[in-house]
Design a protein around this motif. Sequence first.
Motif, PDB file in Angstrom:
ATOM      1  N   LEU A 161     -33.722 -37.850 -16.564  1.00 50.96           N
ATOM      2  CA  LEU A 161     -33.072 -36.463 -17.061  1.00 50.96           C
ATOM      3  C   LEU A 161     -33.024 -35.576 -15.739  1.00 50.96           C
ATOM      4  CD1 LEU A 161     -35.936 -35.894 -19.720  1.00 50.96           C
ATOM      5  CD2 LEU A 161     -33.658 -36.578 -19.987  1.00 50.96           C
ATOM      6  N   SER A 162     -31.915 -34.593 -15.995  1.00 51.36           N
ATOM      7  CA  SER A 162     -31.635 -33.698 -15.095  1.00 51.36           C
ATOM      8  C   SER A 162     -32.916 -32.816 -15.050  1.00 51.36           C
ATOM      9  CB  SER A 162     -30.364 -33.042 -15.304  1.00 51.36           C
ATOM     10  OG  SER A 162     -29.281 -33.895 -15.392  1.00 51.36           O
ATOM     11  N   TRP A 163     -32.877 -31.910 -13.862  1.00 49.80           N
ATOM     12  CA  TRP A 163     -33.919 -30.870 -13.929  1.00 49.80           C
ATOM     13  C   TRP A 163     -33.618 -29.783 -14.850  1.00 49.80           C
ATOM     14  CZ3 TRP A 163     -34.131 -29.842  -7.904  1.00 49.80           C
ATOM     15  CH2 TRP A 163     -34.848 -30.889  -7.143  1.00 49.80           C
ATOM     16  N   ALA A 164     -34.302 -29.131 -15.561  1.00 50.34           N
ATOM     17  CA  ALA A 164     -34.287 -28.212 -16.378  1.00 50.34           C
ATOM     18  C   ALA A 164     -33.340 -26.969 -15.856  1.00 50.34           C
ATOM     19  CB  ALA A 164     -35.332 -27.438 -16.967  1.00 50.34           C
ATOM     20  N   ALA A 165     -32.439 -26.350 -16.879  1.00 54.04           N
ATOM     21  CA  ALA A 165     -31.548 -25.523 -16.127  1.00 54.04           C
ATOM     22  C   ALA A 165     -32.327 -24.231 -15.878  1.00 54.04           C
ATOM     23  CB  ALA A 165     -30.523 -25.350 -17.340  1.00 54.04           C
ATOM     24  N   ARG A 166     -32.968 -24.261 -14.620  1.00 51.01           N
ATOM     25  CA  ARG A 166     -33.918 -23.079 -14.456  1.00 51.01           C
ATOM     26  C   ARG A 166     -33.058 -21.820 -14.226  1.00 51.01           C
ATOM     27  NH1 ARG A 166     -39.269 -23.463 -14.419  1.00 51.01           N
ATOM     28  NH2 ARG A 166     -38.924 -25.489 -14.124  1.00 51.01           N
ATOM     29  N   ASP A 167     -31.836 -21.969 -13.785  1.00 50.03           N
ATOM     30  CA  ASP A 167     -30.848 -20.691 -13.504  1.00 50.03           C
ATOM     31  C   ASP A 167     -30.677 -19.889 -14.993  1.00 50.03           C
ATOM     32  OD1 ASP A 167     -29.445 -23.314 -14.101  1.00 50.03           O
ATOM     33  OD2 ASP A 167     -27.843 -21.475 -14.697  1.00 50.03           O
ATOM     34  N   MET A 168     -31.074 -20.624 -16.048  1.00 51.35           N
ATOM     35  CA  MET A 168     -31.055 -19.780 -17.246  1.00 51.35           C
ATOM     36  C   MET A 168     -32.226 -19.209 -17.626  1.00 51.35           C
ATOM     37  SD  MET A 168     -28.935 -22.197 -19.811  1.00 51.35           S
ATOM     38  CE  MET A 168     -27.027 -22.971 -19.504  1.00 51.35           C
ATOM     39  N   LEU A 169     -33.519 -19.374 -16.768  1.00 47.50           N
ATOM     40  CA  LEU A 169     -34.723 -18.903 -17.304  1.00 47.50           C
ATOM     41  C   LEU A 169     -35.432 -18.188 -16.064  1.00 47.50           C
ATOM     42  CD1 LEU A 169     -36.076 -22.090 -18.963  1.00 47.50           C
ATOM     43  CD2 LEU A 169     -35.286 -20.015 -20.184  1.00 47.50           C
ATOM     44  N   PRO A 170     -34.661 -17.179 -15.433  1.00 46.31           N
ATOM     45  CA  PRO A 170     -35.448 -16.510 -14.319  1.00 46.31           C
ATOM     46  C   PRO A 170     -36.355 -15.387 -15.045  1.00 46.31           C
ATOM     47  CG  PRO A 170     -33.208 -15.739 -14.664  1.00 46.31           C
ATOM     48  CD  PRO A 170     -33.448 -16.703 -15.521  1.00 46.31           C
TER      49      PRO A 170
ATOM     50  N   SER B 229     -24.846 -14.626 -18.034  1.00 46.61           N
ATOM     51  CA  SER B 229     -24.204 -14.699 -16.678  1.00 46.61           C
ATOM     52  C   SER B 229     -24.955 -14.772 -15.520  1.00 46.61           C
ATOM     53  CB  SER B 229     -23.108 -13.854 -16.747  1.00 46.61           C
ATOM     54  OG  SER B 229     -21.922 -14.005 -17.713  1.00 46.61           O
ATOM     55  N   TYR B 230     -26.207 -14.275 -15.628  1.00 43.88           N
ATOM     56  CA  TYR B 230     -27.050 -14.108 -14.249  1.00 43.88           C
ATOM     57  C   TYR B 230     -27.102 -15.331 -13.439  1.00 43.88           C
ATOM     58  CZ  TYR B 230     -31.121 -13.188 -11.449  1.00 43.88           C
ATOM     59  OH  TYR B 230     -32.081 -12.819 -10.244  1.00 43.88           O
ATOM     60  N   GLY B 231     -27.338 -16.664 -14.025  1.00 42.25           N
ATOM     61  CA  GLY B 231     -27.172 -17.695 -13.072  1.00 42.25           C
ATOM     62  C   GLY B 231     -26.091 -18.520 -12.827  1.00 42.25           C
ATOM     63  N   GLN B 232     -24.945 -18.051 -13.531  1.00 41.26           N
ATOM     64  CA  GLN B 232     -23.722 -18.430 -13.311  1.00 41.26           C
ATOM     65  C   GLN B 232     -23.104 -18.170 -12.118  1.00 41.26           C
ATOM     66  OE1 GLN B 232     -22.926 -20.941 -15.905  1.00 41.26           O
ATOM     67  NE2 GLN B 232     -24.957 -20.126 -16.524  1.00 41.26           N
ATOM     68  N   PRO B 233     -22.586 -19.332 -11.152  1.00 44.99           N
ATOM     69  CA  PRO B 233     -22.208 -19.133  -9.854  1.00 44.99           C
ATOM     70  C   PRO B 233     -20.820 -18.250  -9.870  1.00 44.99           C
ATOM     71  CG  PRO B 233     -22.585 -21.485 -10.299  1.00 44.99           C
ATOM     72  CD  PRO B 233     -22.689 -20.801 -11.607  1.00 44.99           C
ATOM     73  N   GLY B 234     -19.955 -18.328 -10.941  1.00 44.39           N
ATOM     74  CA  GLY B 234     -18.650 -17.582 -11.007  1.00 44.39           C
ATOM     75  C   GLY B 234     -18.695 -16.238 -11.730  1.00 44.39           C
ATOM     76  N   LEU B 235     -19.910 -16.120 -12.269  1.00 43.20           N
ATOM     77  CA  LEU B 235     -19.941 -14.853 -13.306  1.00 43.20           C
ATOM     78  C   LEU B 235     -18.828 -14.768 -14.255  1.00 43.20           C
ATOM     79  CD1 LEU B 235     -22.149 -12.452 -10.596  1.00 43.20           C
ATOM     80  CD2 LEU B 235     -22.863 -13.978 -12.487  1.00 43.20           C
TER      81      LEU B 235
ATOM     82  N   ARG C 141     -22.130  -9.622  -6.747  1.00 43.35           N
ATOM     83  CA  ARG C 141     -22.803 -10.009  -7.757  1.00 43.35           C
ATOM     84  C   ARG C 141     -23.216  -9.025  -8.635  1.00 43.35           C
ATOM     85  NH1 ARG C 141     -28.249 -13.525  -8.262  1.00 43.35           N
ATOM     86  NH2 ARG C 141     -28.052 -14.628  -9.973  1.00 43.35           N
ATOM     87  N   ALA C 142     -24.029  -8.089  -8.251  1.00 41.12           N
ATOM     88  CA  ALA C 142     -24.744  -7.059  -8.826  1.00 41.12           C
ATOM     89  C   ALA C 142     -23.764  -6.189  -9.412  1.00 41.12           C
ATOM     90  CB  ALA C 142     -25.472  -6.110  -7.897  1.00 41.12           C
ATOM     91  N   LYS C 143     -22.446  -5.946  -8.927  1.00 38.23           N
ATOM     92  CA  LYS C 143     -21.662  -4.962  -9.479  1.00 38.23           C
ATOM     93  C   LYS C 143     -20.962  -5.648 -10.706  1.00 38.23           C
ATOM     94  CE  LYS C 143     -19.804  -2.611  -5.416  1.00 38.23           C
ATOM     95  NZ  LYS C 143     -18.708  -2.644  -4.134  1.00 38.23           N
ATOM     96  N   THR C 144     -20.622  -7.065 -10.339  1.00 36.80           N
ATOM     97  CA  THR C 144     -20.146  -7.758 -11.761  1.00 36.80           C
ATOM     98  C   THR C 144     -21.157  -7.822 -12.686  1.00 36.80           C
ATOM     99  OG1 THR C 144     -19.032  -9.430 -10.130  1.00 36.80           O
ATOM    100  CG2 THR C 144     -19.140 -10.070 -12.410  1.00 36.80           C
ATOM    101  N   LEU C 145     -22.350  -7.955 -12.475  1.00 31.75           N
ATOM    102  CA  LEU C 145     -23.447  -8.158 -13.767  1.00 31.75           C
ATOM    103  C   LEU C 145     -23.427  -6.861 -14.380  1.00 31.75           C
ATOM    104  CD1 LEU C 145     -26.186 -10.408 -12.028  1.00 31.75           C
ATOM    105  CD2 LEU C 145     -24.855 -10.963 -14.222  1.00 31.75           C
ATOM    106  N   PHE C 146     -23.692  -5.589 -13.572  1.00 32.72           N
ATOM    107  CA  PHE C 146     -23.902  -4.637 -14.122  1.00 32.72           C
ATOM    108  C   PHE C 146     -22.739  -3.766 -15.096  1.00 32.72           C
ATOM    109  CE2 PHE C 146     -27.480  -3.921 -11.167  1.00 32.72           C
ATOM    110  CZ  PHE C 146     -28.369  -3.953 -11.855  1.00 32.72           C
ATOM    111  N   GLY C 147     -21.677  -4.592 -14.754  1.00 31.27           N
ATOM    112  CA  GLY C 147     -20.372  -4.407 -15.551  1.00 31.27           C
ATOM    113  C   GLY C 147     -20.234  -5.003 -16.836  1.00 31.27           C
TER     114      GLY C 147
END
Length: 656
Positions: A162-171, A642-648, A627-633
């Motif tokens: 198994l791949s590791w759990a998708a931790r970037d989706m669970l911060p 989108s928090y854990g996605q590289p391209g946002l 990254r912050a500007k993109t997320l807060f938009g």
Amino acid sequence: MNSKKRLLLINPPSNLNSGTQLHFENLGLAYLAASVRKHLGYSHDVHLWDCALVDPKLLHIRELLDSTRPDYVGLSLTAMNADQGKALAQIVKEHNPKTKVLIGGILASSLPAEELSCFRPEAIIRGEGERILPDILGLLGAQPCPPLIELSQTQTLDVDSLSWAARDMLPWQLRLHPQASISASRGCPFHCSFCSIPQSGGTRRWRPRDIEDVVEEMAYINRDFDVCHFYFVDDNFLLQTPAAFERAERFAELVMKKLPPVRFGFMCRSAAVDETLFKTLKRAGLSGVFLGIESFSQAVLDRYEKHETVNEHLQAMSTLSRLGITTNPGFIFFDPWTNASEINENLSVMTSFSIPSLQSVNSKLTCYRGTKIEKRIPTCVQKEQERTGIKQYAFQHVEALELFEHCCTLFYQTLPAIKDYALYQRHNYCVAYIQPYLLNTGRESLFLSYYDTCQSHWKKGDDVILELLQNFVNGRAQDMGTLEEMVAARAVPHWREGNTLAERYFRLARIVLLRQMAEADPGQAQLASFAFTSPFSGLGIDTLFKEVEENQDISPLVLAKILPLYRGENAAEYFSGLMQCNDEAVAVATIRSALLCFYAPILDAAQEYLSRRSDPAGEAFSGMLQRAKTLFGLNYPWYILSYGQPGLSPSPGGQA
């Protein structure tokens, strides 16, 4: 144009009548997300929405569905979230009848299809879903599609594949508690009659992961999410076998070699608590162990098919106590067959032996559907009283019913109204919360001594309650007025003395932990900072920021990393102050923490930081600010997704 199919995995929040719940990451969904990425990433986008962490009141579900426009919605179901799962399924179908609902989890693996029809599923996954889900999605995308697809796990899953759990989706768990969940094994070879976890792939065999890979995953979580405290969700972190002991010793060796100072806890059976091994594990950071005690009556343990003895439980608890490792006991005091003899056995042991919580007396068996014990319980309530996945029952012995009702009054009404008792409960929790961060330090023995002394005083008060309960079940009950007088005269002085000692403990702990943060290496300082997330006001995050005004030896980088756990009124002041530091690493960490807290004013503070600089900001700061500007938009659902996605880059319809 994005032509991929879209899968939205949702963990429903707890049922409204479930009471206070501890919310941890849903690793099951994160493993499923990782599997879809690995096997179907070319054809499917996958997103995860853990309501328990980001939307407990279901306020954003319709907006989420508008934003993601999912082709498929997968629900992770247990008896504890079934009611909310039904509500979610209805919302999904009302939003778009063409959206196909998939259900999995313990509930979907335990109940027949007709009883799961209330969730309106097009597909049911039974067992571990990492291999089944890609097949289900393929069948659902075929034409024509059957009205209901049921797939069950028939082969044992190789956990190392198994791949590791998708931790970037669970911060988001890290906003509630400075602890991350992790899995080091699956499966349980035992057959407790009340267990609701189904057999997976035709076997109950324990399947441990490669321990080197487990420690590598811990290192990744520590590095990318600043986590120093882990909880292993395994049914059994280790078994009482030479191979399991050797693996645990190797685990301890690797943790001490490859990680900064950390703390961790796990579950195991009492027979696996070996003093020599657990000394080694403690040096690596073991601070708490969950033991499924269930009962101090051998007749009850045999009824539950535990294949354990009362003496094994007592020995395990004694060993953990000697080592200074907190015991978290699972306990079932009442079940349909509880009788006076069993009650007296339990109360006698509790009086003669130190137990972690008096509240254990007020525990009752939850009879999950699909368990072996369910088949022994006659249907004795109206159908409309049944809860999904849970069988209701009546007590067969009147003394058990009367004592249970008495305990409900005692623990929910009488005792909470006593100030010293309420303070004892809070102080007991806070001492247990802080103690792990004082283990493996030069002052460990001092604090363990304080802890033991506090517990001894509190126990003397608890023993008064246990005596009253014994009197009640044996026909020597006092009326409530007399009971309250006896508690005030005999129990309160002991609780009060324990509380006084606990407050001394807190004062000393504050001094030692602050000194540790000022003098220790960065890893030890960060670990010590976790103690300041406790509910005790004198050991809160405000204490740290006040101290840094007077003592510049405390690293602002540690303060920046701990901010997501802050719940007070001074967040704006703290974020602003940290952005005043002329340290880019601190600025980057502060923006990162602001993203976990949804603190949008950080953008203005970041611009002020840039305006003060005489040279261009580094790549790390520029990347984090963008990254912050993109997320807060983004709107709230896409912010989370989108928090854990590289391209946002959100899917169509995702932008606010």
